[in-house]
Design an enzyme around this catalytic site. Structure first.
Site, PDB file in Angstrom:
ATOM      1  N   ASP A  25      -2.115  -6.427   8.079  1.00 51.27           N
ATOM      2  CA  ASP A  25      -3.066  -4.717   7.897  1.00 51.27           C
ATOM      3  C   ASP A  25      -4.376  -6.130   7.051  1.00 51.27           C
ATOM      4  O   ASP A  25      -4.344  -6.392   6.166  1.00 51.27           O
ATOM      5  CB  ASP A  25      -2.357  -4.021   6.553  1.00 51.27           C
ATOM      6  CG  ASP A  25      -3.294  -3.120   6.716  1.00 51.27           C
ATOM      7  OD1 ASP A  25      -4.231  -3.179   6.636  1.00 51.27           O
ATOM      8  OD2 ASP A  25      -2.722  -2.404   5.863  1.00 51.27           O
TER       9      ASP A  25
ATOM     10  N   TRP B  32       0.871  -0.854   0.294  1.00 51.96           N
ATOM     11  CA  TRP B  32      -0.018  -0.499  -0.208  1.00 51.96           C
ATOM     12  C   TRP B  32       0.641   1.694  -0.057  1.00 51.96           C
ATOM     13  O   TRP B  32       1.649   1.174   0.210  1.00 51.96           O
ATOM     14  CB  TRP B  32      -0.995  -0.208   1.417  1.00 51.96           C
ATOM     15  CG  TRP B  32      -2.007   1.134   1.598  1.00 51.96           C
ATOM     16  CD1 TRP B  32      -2.770   1.658   0.683  1.00 51.96           C
ATOM     17  CD2 TRP B  32      -2.400   2.064   2.589  1.00 51.96           C
ATOM     18  NE1 TRP B  32      -3.147   2.821   0.678  1.00 51.96           N
ATOM     19  CE2 TRP B  32      -3.047   3.420   2.062  1.00 51.96           C
ATOM     20  CE3 TRP B  32      -1.660   1.726   4.021  1.00 51.96           C
ATOM     21  CZ2 TRP B  32      -3.497   3.996   2.838  1.00 51.96           C
ATOM     22  CZ3 TRP B  32      -2.414   2.862   4.689  1.00 51.96           C
ATOM     23  CH2 TRP B  32      -3.276   3.493   4.544  1.00 51.96           C
TER      24      TRP B  32
ATOM     25  N   ALA C 254      -7.960  -4.701   5.614  1.00 50.27           N
ATOM     26  CA  ALA C 254      -8.191  -3.566   5.072  1.00 50.27           C
ATOM     27  C   ALA C 254      -9.389  -3.738   4.455  1.00 50.27           C
ATOM     28  O   ALA C 254     -10.376  -3.530   4.078  1.00 50.27           O
ATOM     29  CB  ALA C 254      -7.516  -2.998   4.677  1.00 50.27           C
TER      30      ALA C 254
ATOM     31  N   LYS D  93     -14.145  -0.404   4.236  1.00 49.80           N
ATOM     32  CA  LYS D  93     -14.366  -1.176   3.097  1.00 49.80           C
ATOM     33  C   LYS D  93     -15.398  -2.164   3.414  1.00 49.80           C
ATOM     34  O   LYS D  93     -16.414  -2.726   2.359  1.00 49.80           O
ATOM     35  CB  LYS D  93     -13.214  -2.170   2.251  1.00 49.80           C
ATOM     36  CG  LYS D  93     -12.779  -1.190   1.214  1.00 49.80           C
ATOM     37  CD  LYS D  93     -10.788  -0.003   2.166  1.00 49.80           C
ATOM     38  CE  LYS D  93     -10.519   0.269   1.600  1.00 49.80           C
ATOM     39  NZ  LYS D  93      -9.537   0.970   2.168  1.00 49.80           N
TER      40      LYS D  93
END
Ligand code: LMR
Length: 395
Positions: free
Chosen positions: A210, A129, A212, A245
């Site tokens: 992470d 990212w 996400a 999200k």
């Protein structure tokens, strides 16, 4: 002399520059395949139904906006741990701190790592990212990268990834995307997660996961596999969860820093360090939408509605992937983008010649970042045809 006269314009990352360029473009048929937000068939990012209902209910019934505490909403933190780990987990060494979205969690956890082990190095996948390395740099934590992708097959180069991680020193941090790798869309299998877990344990490395895009790959439960496996096998785990999200609450900034310590005492110390980092960054995390999410997760019918909408979104991403691979085959006459159908989550990267990305933007109004990453949610059958025919025309 003015304070700002000599100040250079700050650089923002490529995906945000692209978002600005998209907004400024006046073409009616422009297509945004850039920033990672879910879109429906019409290109909109609607508020999820369960979230909308719980928002109205909370707005009507909220009785105070007084501060809560540096850890945020306890109801939210518990509901999120229940979602990720199930309610029968051993809670004695697991903590959560509500944060300003996933980026907030990454930042506070990185500060905690810096306080705990100033000389640790953070290992970040290449690519990763856009914001991962800048966060480490801003906090002053050294970072380096490990191989992630096999460019020929666009799948994980697992052998080289493990070989690179063999070079890490005891106490280093390994940043891993728990599911739906951003930007590649290529992910580890459960068996590979098991192998990485063994490697981390043997070399005494701490994973920083992470998370996400929970629910966008194979569903809520399966997407938690890496986190659950590492918590069960490793003494220490840290994770940054973004709700942006999964719950479609991008601009409301909701997330959590998750800390698993070797002992309850160690977990409490790490949690206090994360909260202290929060205090000097923004004091308290925003509460309203975290409370909305807690209400959705703990109400049987809202929860059902949320899970079914998330499942529809996930299936739409899969259909878009298959549709794009088929359109590319049809218009380009080969299977060069078949891998897009094999990937998971919101992104894949198109292998394009240099010059194709700007030509797609300038000549066809199709906006993608320079690395070729596409937001799969931005596709529909017509857009897939447009992208494939444009690539054919340019090359
Ligand atoms: C992305 O990668 O496009 C998203 O995660 C949005 C962001 O903040 O960069």
């Amino acid at each position: 002399m003015s304070l700002f006269a000599e100040l250079p314009e700050a650089e923002i990352d490529a995906v945000l520059v692209l978002a600005q360029a998209f907004q400024a473009d006046s073409r009616a048929d422009k297509v945004d395949l850039g920033i990672g937000v879910y879109r429906n068939e019409d290109g909109n990012t609607p508020v999820m139904r369960a979230i909308a209902k719980a928002t109205q209910d909370l707005a009507a019934n909220e009785v105070t906006k007084a501060y809560i505490g540096l850890g945020g909403s306890d109801r939210f933190n518990t509901a999120i741990l229940d979602l990720l780990l199930g309610s029968d987990r051993n809670t004695s060494r697991i903590r959560a701190v509500q944060t300003a979205a996933g980026a907030g969690a990454l930042r506070l956890l990185t500060e905690m790592v810096k306080a705990a082990k100033p000389n640790a190095t953070m290992w970040i996948s290449d690519p990763s990212w856009f914001n991962h390395a800048p966060i480490a740099e801003t906090v002053g934590l050294a970072w380096t990268s490990y191989t992630y992708l096999d460019a020929d097959t666009q799948s994980v180069n697992f052998t080289q990834m493990c070989a690179d991680l063999e070079g890490a020193a005891e106490g280093d941090i390994v940043l891993l995307h728990a599911c739906c790798h951003n930007p590649t869309g290529a992910n580890l299998t459960p068996a590979q997660w098991d192998e990485v877990t063994v490697l981390l344990k043997r070399k005494e490395l701490t994973p920083m996961l992470d998370i996400a895009y929970l629910g966008f790959a194979e569903g809520l439960e399966k997407d938690s596999y890496a986190l659950r496996k590492m918590i069960s096998d490793l003494p220490e785990v840290i994770a940054a969860l973004s709700c942006s999200k999964t719950f479609g609450v991008y601009r409301d900034r909701v997330g959590a820093a998750i800390i698993v310590g070797e002992t309850a005492f160690a977990a409490d110390a790490a949690r206090s360090s994360v909260m202290a980092a929060g205090r000097v960054n923004y004091s308290f995390p925003p509460n309203f939408t975290a409370e909305v999410i807690a209400n959705v997760l703990t109400d049987i019918s809202l929860r059902e509605e949320f899970e079914s909408e998330l499942e529809q979104m996930r299936k739409r991403l899969i259909a878009n992937r298959q549709g794009f691979a088929a359109a590319a085959r049809k218009h380009l006459g080969d299977g060069r983008f078949d891998y897009v159908a094999e990937h998971q989550g919101m992104f894949s990267r198109l292998r394009l010649d240099s010059g194709t990305v700007p030509a797609l933007r300038d000549n066809y109004g199709i906006f993608i970042p320079n690395d070729g990453r596409i937001n799969v949610a931005g596709l529909n059958p017509e857009i897939s045809d447009r992208v494939a025919t444009a690539i054919k025309a340019i090359s």
